[in-house]
Design an enzyme around this catalytic site. Structure first.
Site, PDB file in Angstrom:
ATOM      1  CG  ASN A  14      -2.215  -0.775   0.928  1.00  0.00           C
ATOM      2  OD1 ASN A  14      -3.065  -0.336   0.156  1.00  0.00           O
ATOM      3  ND2 ASN A  14      -2.333  -1.960   1.518  1.00  0.00           N
ATOM      4  CG  MET A  92      -0.181  -5.650  11.304  1.00  0.00           C
ATOM      5  SD  MET A  92      -1.949  -5.456  10.884  1.00  0.00           S
ATOM      6  CE  MET A  92      -1.997  -6.212   9.276  1.00  0.00           C
ATOM      7  CG  HIS A 111      -9.928  -3.834   7.803  1.00  0.00           C
ATOM      8  ND1 HIS A 111      -9.019  -4.444   8.662  1.00  0.00           N
ATOM      9  CD2 HIS A 111     -10.982  -4.685   7.718  1.00  0.00           C
ATOM     10  CE1 HIS A 111      -9.519  -5.592   9.074  1.00  0.00           C
ATOM     11  NE2 HIS A 111     -10.713  -5.760   8.517  1.00  0.00           N
TER      12      HIS A 111
END
Ligand code: GAR
Length: 205
Positions: A14, A92, A111
């Site tokens: 990402n 995380m 997500h």
């Protein structure tokens, strides 16, 4: 141009998509810094290869949260780089309310599920095992809950009859790479209006 800080723990696909979208002119932003809680994260390597300031900051001894004094180091680094929007990209860990207050309404997360379904870890596997026909990805503001804040963008991915978890995850990731930059651009253009827990997009193109 908005300055963003990207928090990562893993592969950094990402992050790479954000870097690529900035380079191609699809996203009008600058990455002030990338911070990882994992010194072996591939994401750190990707950031450095692209010339983005990248740091490993030890998260402390906790597994789920950053230790309080470490969290202050994260904040200091983000402030030093004049970050206006914090983007969690596969980061995380859960952030304490002090961190959330310091960047109030300026922290977003990606997500790999259509929230509020399948919060937490291994969302793609949760969706696949549940047998949903439509999966997808969500970009949302971060609040005190886990994968729980107001939703900015969601995009669906159809689950095929002969799908595997791996194939489905790959298609979800592709969508993540599109919608994360779209959400950052909307934020940068001040097009996100919060009404209760709903996010209205002002003057969508
Ligand atoms: C992405 O699928 C992201 O949505 C997920 O971690 C992966 C990171 O991949 N995040 C969460 O599950 C947060 N709850 P990347 O490091 O290649 O961007």
């Amino acid at each position: 141009m908005i300055v963003i800080g990207v928090l990562v723990s893993g592969n950094g696909s990402n992050l790479q998509a954000i870097i690529d979208n900035i380079k191609s002119g699809n996203l009008n932003a600058k990455i002030g810094c990338v911070i990882s809680d994992n010194q072996n994260a591939l994401a750190l390597k990707k950031a450095k290869e692209s010339g983005v300031p990248a740091y490993y900051i030890c998260p402390g001894s906790g597994k789920t949260y950053l230790d309080t004094e470490r969290e202050l180091e994260y904040l200091e680094c983000l402030r030093k780089h004049k970050v206006k929007l914090v983007c969690l990209a596969g980061f995380m860990r859960i952030l304490h309310s002090e961190f959330l207050q310091a960047f109030k309404d300026r922290i977003i997360n990606i997500h790999p599920a259509l929230l509020p379904s399948f919060q937490g870890l291994h969302a793609q596997r949760q969706a696949f095992d549940y047998g949903v026909k439509i999966a997808g990805a969500t970009v949302h503001f971060v609040d005190e809950g886990v994968d729980a804040g107001p939703i900015i963008i969601q995009r669906a991915v159809t689950v095929k009859d002969n799908d595997t978890e791996e194939e489905l995850s790959k298609r979800i990731l592709k969508v993540e790479h599109q919608i994360y930059s779209e959400a950052i651009q909307l934020f940068a253009e001040k097009k996100l209006k919060k009404i209760g827990r709903k996010i209205e997009i002002i003057n969508p193109d």
